[in-house]
Design a protein around this motif. Structure first.
Motif, mmCIF file in Angstrom:
data_model
loop_
_atom_site.group_PDB
_atom_site.id
_atom_site.type_symbol
_atom_site.label_atom_id
_atom_site.label_comp_id
_atom_site.label_asym_id
_atom_site.label_seq_id
_atom_site.Cartn_x
_atom_site.Cartn_y
_atom_site.Cartn_z
ATOM 1 N N ASN A 135 42.435 37.632 31.161
ATOM 2 C CA ASN A 135 42.616 38.802 32.026
ATOM 3 C C ASN A 135 42.556 38.387 33.489
ATOM 4 O OD1 ASN A 135 42.888 40.947 30.090
ATOM 5 N ND2 ASN A 135 40.729 40.623 29.570
ATOM 6 N N THR A 136 43.136 37.277 33.801
ATOM 7 C CA THR A 136 43.181 36.770 35.160
ATOM 8 C C THR A 136 44.445 35.948 35.338
ATOM 9 O OG1 THR A 136 41.882 35.629 36.858
ATOM 10 C CG2 THR A 136 41.951 34.607 34.703
ATOM 11 N N LEU B 160 48.447 35.501 31.831
ATOM 12 C CA LEU B 160 47.835 36.826 31.884
ATOM 13 C C LEU B 160 48.063 37.557 30.567
ATOM 14 C CD1 LEU B 160 46.470 39.092 33.608
ATOM 15 C CD2 LEU B 160 48.789 39.821 34.218
ATOM 16 N N GLY C 17 43.068 41.342 23.766
ATOM 17 C CA GLY C 17 41.849 40.970 24.473
ATOM 18 C C GLY C 17 41.668 39.467 24.507
ATOM 19 N N GLU C 18 40.660 39.034 25.278
ATOM 20 C CA GLU C 18 40.389 37.598 25.408
ATOM 21 C C GLU C 18 39.742 37.021 24.161
ATOM 22 O OE1 GLU C 18 39.879 37.153 30.252
ATOM 23 O OE2 GLU C 18 38.121 36.991 28.963
ATOM 24 N N THR D 53 45.832 43.022 38.579
ATOM 25 C CA THR D 53 46.359 41.836 37.904
ATOM 26 C C THR D 53 47.885 41.869 37.814
ATOM 27 O OG1 THR D 53 45.926 42.901 35.764
ATOM 28 C CG2 THR D 53 44.277 41.328 36.579
#
Length: 200
Positions: free
Chosen positions: A16-17, A52, A57-58, A171
């Protein structure tokens, strides 16, 4: 150079980056698939790809990554007090994902096409304010850049990527700035965003 590496099957790390060329990434690693990825990259010196997350989710099920990401090269790792593995990676070249597959352990891997490095541009005088703003941001938010050489601020690509990292952007905006191929266009976009952060 990264372009000489075989990158037909690159491990991908959706996050998420947004990681920019020359940027730093600090991560805590705990999922087995990513611990294996770090061991693989540390052992071979090969990069992994940071993209990204568009959906998902991560942690857990493999996420859908953006089509454009950045190679990341491990520069340091340590065992943290919480028992997790901490890593530091540096952003290298950008790439486009051509296709992906999910390995049996859940690790996403992709065939990628590397983007050429941007043509260096001197920062035009109309963007001098951005240099001043970056200096202030680095003083308060980016201590690892405090010893950057003075001429780095005159490089339009470096200036744009560092501002995109440190400004409080969504983002989606960060991803758009990553995907721009003209450093002067990126500076113009950042200049147009600045009024949003001015106090009334």
């Amino acid at each position: 150079m990264a372009a000489q590496l075989p990158l037909a099957d690159l491990p991908l790390f959706p996050l998420n980056t947004v990681l920019y060329p020359g940027g730093q990434l600090h991560l805590r690693i705990f999922e087995p698939r990513y611990l294996d990825m770090v061991r693989e990259c540390a052992g071979t010196g090969a990069p992994f790809g940071v993209c990204l997350i568009l959906e998902g989710g991560e942690v857990g099920m493999p996420a859908q990554p953006a089509a454009v990401g950045t190679l990341a090269r491990l520069t340091d790792f340590s065992h943290r007090q919480d028992g997790l593995l901490g890593i530091v990676a540096e952003g290298d070249s950008r790439f486009r994902v051509l296709r992906t597959r999910v390995r049996s352990d859940g690790l996403l891997r992709g065939a990628i096409e590397l983007w050429p490095d941007e043509t260096p541009h001197q920062v035009p005088v109309e963007f001098a304010l951005l240099q001043t703003i970056l200096e202030r941001l680095i003083d308060t938010m980016g201590p690892h850049w405090r010893h950057a050489p003075r001429d780095a601020y005159d490089d339009a690509g470096w200036l744009g990527f560092r501002l995109a990292e440190l400004l409080p952007l969504a983002t989606e905006e960060q991803q758009q700035l990553l995907e721009m191929t003209d450093p002067l266009r990126r500076l113009a976009a950042l200049r147009d965003i600045l009024p949003r952060f001015q106090k009334a």
